[in-house]
Design a protein around this motif. Structure first.
Motif, PDB file in Angstrom:
ATOM      1  N   UNK A  32       0.699  -1.168  -0.217  1.00  0.00           N
ATOM      2  CA  UNK A  32      -0.014  -0.066  -0.041  1.00  0.00           C
ATOM      3  C   UNK A  32       0.712   1.196   0.099  1.00  0.00           C
ATOM      4  N   UNK A  33       2.115   1.277  -0.344  1.00  0.00           N
ATOM      5  CA  UNK A  33       3.001   2.315  -0.154  1.00  0.00           C
ATOM      6  C   UNK A  33       3.772   2.390  -1.615  1.00  0.00           C
ATOM      7  N   UNK A  34       4.072   3.746  -2.011  1.00  0.00           N
ATOM      8  CA  UNK A  34       4.954   4.020  -3.269  1.00  0.00           C
ATOM      9  C   UNK A  34       6.258   4.698  -2.671  1.00  0.00           C
ATOM     10  N   UNK A  35       7.316   4.413  -3.029  1.00  0.00           N
ATOM     11  CA  UNK A  35       8.591   5.510  -2.804  1.00  0.00           C
ATOM     12  C   UNK A  35       8.188   6.688  -3.747  1.00  0.00           C
ATOM     13  N   UNK A  36       8.667   7.750  -3.511  1.00  0.00           N
ATOM     14  CA  UNK A  36       8.732   8.658  -4.544  1.00  0.00           C
ATOM     15  C   UNK A  36       9.347   8.435  -5.834  1.00  0.00           C
ATOM     16  N   UNK A  37      10.389   7.669  -5.779  1.00  0.00           N
ATOM     17  CA  UNK A  37      10.855   6.966  -6.901  1.00  0.00           C
ATOM     18  C   UNK A  37      10.076   6.220  -7.719  1.00  0.00           C
ATOM     19  N   UNK A  38       9.472   5.130  -7.189  1.00  0.00           N
ATOM     20  CA  UNK A  38       8.455   4.286  -7.657  1.00  0.00           C
ATOM     21  C   UNK A  38       7.325   5.389  -8.259  1.00  0.00           C
ATOM     22  N   UNK A  39       6.854   6.305  -7.394  1.00  0.00           N
ATOM     23  CA  UNK A  39       5.716   7.252  -8.334  1.00  0.00           C
ATOM     24  C   UNK A  39       6.208   7.845  -9.575  1.00  0.00           C
ATOM     25  N   UNK A  40       7.500   8.283  -9.310  1.00  0.00           N
ATOM     26  CA  UNK A  40       8.081   8.780 -10.552  1.00  0.00           C
ATOM     27  C   UNK A  40       8.137   7.673 -11.943  1.00  0.00           C
ATOM     28  N   UNK A  41       8.627   6.790 -11.467  1.00  0.00           N
ATOM     29  CA  UNK A  41       8.776   5.617 -12.605  1.00  0.00           C
ATOM     30  C   UNK A  41       7.201   5.232 -13.004  1.00  0.00           C
ATOM     31  N   UNK A  75       6.027  -1.676 -20.725  1.00  0.00           N
ATOM     32  CA  UNK A  75       5.704  -0.981 -19.563  1.00  0.00           C
ATOM     33  C   UNK A  75       6.054  -2.025 -18.550  1.00  0.00           C
ATOM     34  N   UNK A  76       5.378  -3.097 -18.606  1.00  0.00           N
ATOM     35  CA  UNK A  76       5.798  -4.058 -17.508  1.00  0.00           C
ATOM     36  C   UNK A  76       7.417  -4.200 -17.135  1.00  0.00           C
ATOM     37  N   UNK A  77       8.193  -4.233 -18.177  1.00  0.00           N
ATOM     38  CA  UNK A  77       9.830  -3.998 -17.960  1.00  0.00           C
ATOM     39  C   UNK A  77      10.089  -2.929 -17.088  1.00  0.00           C
ATOM     40  N   UNK A  78       9.544  -1.925 -17.500  1.00  0.00           N
ATOM     41  CA  UNK A  78       9.878  -0.548 -16.610  1.00  0.00           C
ATOM     42  C   UNK A  78       9.080  -0.656 -15.314  1.00  0.00           C
ATOM     43  N   UNK A  79       8.020  -0.984 -15.127  1.00  0.00           N
ATOM     44  CA  UNK A  79       7.373  -1.111 -13.654  1.00  0.00           C
ATOM     45  C   UNK A  79       8.311  -2.421 -13.001  1.00  0.00           C
ATOM     46  N   UNK A  80       8.453  -3.262 -13.472  1.00  0.00           N
ATOM     47  CA  UNK A  80       9.316  -4.408 -12.729  1.00  0.00           C
ATOM     48  C   UNK A  80      10.586  -3.855 -12.433  1.00  0.00           C
TER      49      UNK A  80
END
Ligand code: SF4
Length: 380
Positions: A32-41, A75-80
Motif C-alpha cells: 500500500x505504499x510507493x516511494x517517491x522514486x516508484x511514483x516517478x517511474x 511497460x511491464x519491464x519498466x515497472x518491474x
C-alpha cells in the motif's frame, strides 16, 4: 439479464483489461505504499507507454490507461525494474490487500506478513479481498473487502468477516487469516467461481470465535493536513501523469487511499500542484463520476466533463453521481441525485442508484443545470 458485462475477476498489470481507450493496467502498490522514486517511474511509464491518464481505484490501486498491445511488454519491464510487478498472474491476483494509509507501529510488518500469507490461500473468487485496517480506529469499513483485520475496542487485533459486527481475536495472523478464508470456502462461499463474505454471512452463517467488537470507525478523512502528512484529492479519482510527476518530485512517500486521495507522508504543507484538490469544500468532492464514454466501451454518454460543468451549480451538502450507464460502477449506493446516461440524454434519479426508476428522462446538460438550481431549495 443485465445490459452490461459483469466480470468475475479483477484486472492487474500482468492481466490488463481492454477498455474503450486501450488496455487498463492496474498497479497494486506493494504494502500500500510507493516511494517517491516508484511514483516517478509510474508517471513516466504512463506517459511513455499509455495515454498519460492515471486512475486511483476504489481499492487504492493505480491504473494506467491507453496502453496498447505493443506497449504493454515494455511497460511491464519498466515497472518491474522498480519492484512494482508480481512474478506471475496468480501471485498478482492473490495480492488483493488494501492497507490503511495511516501510521501504526505494527502496520508495515503486518502488511508484509499478510502479503506473504496470501500466496498460501485456497482458491478464492477474483474479487475476494483483505483489508488491513489496524490503526486505533478503523477507516476502511466503507471499502470493499471480505476479511478485515482491525483493532477491538480494547486495542487487540481481530479478524472480522465482512458483514458480521464482531471479529475473532488474532493469535497468529497468517494462520488465522488462512483459517477464515478456508471457512468461507468450506461453507459454500463460492458459487461458479464467484462469491463474497458478506453474502455468506447474510445467510446466517458465523465463523467460530467471533466475539470482539471493533473500535468505533472514523469518518472518511477530508483533504488537508493530518498528523501523518498531507491528504490531497483527485477529481473523480483521476490525474494526469504530469500531476503524479510533480507530486513525486516533492520527495514524500505516497500512500494511495480508497477515498480518491493520496497521502503524502510527513508533508507539513499542502502542495500547490495543478490537478490536486486541497480544499475540503470543493464541490467536485461531492460528485462521483465513472469513466463513461468514450473511455468505457459500455458508456452511453460523457460523465466527467459534465461533472466539471455541473460542480459550481451543485447545492451545498448535496451529492451527485453521474454514471455512463445503469451499471453504476463508481457508486453502487444511492446518491442525493444520480444522472444516468442512456444514449438519449440523461435520466435523473432522486435518492437512488443509477439503475433505479428515474423521475425525469432524456435531460440535456442545460436542462440538468436548470434542475440543479431548483435543488437549492431545502427539499429535493
Ligand atoms: S457505469 Fe460507467 S464505468 Fe461502469 S460500465 Fe457503465 S459506463 Fe462503464
Amino acid at each position: 439479464m443485465t445490459a452490461w458485462e459483469i466480470k468475475g475477476w479483477c484486472p492487474g498489470a500482468l492481466r490488463p483489461m481492454q477498455s474503450g481507450d486501450g488496455l487498463v493496467v492496474r498497479i497494486r502498490p506493494p504494502l500500500g505504499r510507493l516511494t517517491a522514486k516508484q511514483a516517478l517511474a509510474i508517471a513516466d511509464a504512463a506517459q511513455t507507454h499509455g495515454n498519460g491518464i492515471i486512475d486511483l481505484s476504489a481499492r487504492a490501486n493505480l491504473q494506467l490507461r491507453g496502453v496498447t498491445e505493443a506497449s504493454h511488454g515494455p511497460l511491464i519491464a519498466d515497472l518491474g525494474a522498480h519492484a512494482l510487478i508480481d512474478p506471475d498472474i496468480q501471485t498478482e491476483s492473490l495480492r488483493n490487500l488494501i492497507v490503511t494509509p495511516f501510521r501504526d507501529d505494527e502496520t508495515a510488518a503486518l502488511a508484509a506478513t499478510l502479503t506473504a500469507a496470501l500466496t498460501q490461500m485456497p482458491k478464492l473468487p477474483g474479487k475476494f479481498g483483505f483489508a488491513l485496517d489496524t490503526g486505533p480506529h478503523p477507516v476502511l469499513t466503507g471499502t470493499s473487502a471480505d476479511i478485515r483485520i482491525e483493532r477491538s475496542t480494547g486495542g487487540t487485533l481481530i479478524l472480522r468477516p465482512d458483514g458480521h459486527p464482531l471479529g475473532q481475536p488474532v493469535t497468529d495472523l497468517p494462520r488465522d487469516a488462512l483459517a477464515l478464508a478456508q471457512w468461507f470456502v468450506s461453507n459454500g462461499g463460492i458459487t461458479e467461481g464467484r462469491g463474497r463474505m458478506a453474502a455468506l454471512i447474510a445467510k446466517g452463517l458465523v465463523p467460530p470465535g467471533c466475539s470482539l467488537a471493533p473500535a468505533e470507525r472514523l469518518p472518511t478523512p477530508r483533504p488537508g493536513l493530518h498528523p501523518d502528512g498531507a491528504l490531497v484529492a483527485l477529481a473523480f479519482g483521476q490525474m494526469r501523469a504530469e500531476t503524479l510527476h510533480a507530486v513525486a518530485a516533492l520527495g514524500h512517500e505516497i500512500r494511495p487511499t480508497p477515498w480518491r486521495m493520496l497521502l503524502l507522508v510527513a508533508a507539513i504543507t499542502l502542495p500547490a500542484v495543478p490537478g490536486l484538490i486541497t480544499d475540503p469544500a470543493d464541490p467536485v468532492l461531492r460528485i462521483t463520476a465513472c469513466t463513461g464514454a468514450p473511455g468505457c466501451p459500455q458508456g452511453l454518454g460523457d460523465t466527467r466533463s459534465l461533472a466539471r460543468d455541473l460542480a459550481p451549480h451543485l447545492p451545498p451538502t448535496r451529492t451527485l453521481h453521474i454514471s455512463g450507464c445503469a451499471k453504476g460502477c463508481a457508486h453502487p449506493a444511492p446518491a442525493d441525485l444520480t444522472l444516468t446516461a442512456t444514449g438519449q440524454g440523461y435520466d435523473l434519479i432522486r435518492s437512488g442508484t443509477a439503475s433505479d426508476t428515474p423521475s425525469l428522462r432524456g435531460l440535456t446538460p442545460q436542462a440538468i443545470q436548470d434542475h440543479l438550481k431548483a435543488f437549492h431549495a431545502p427539499h429535493l
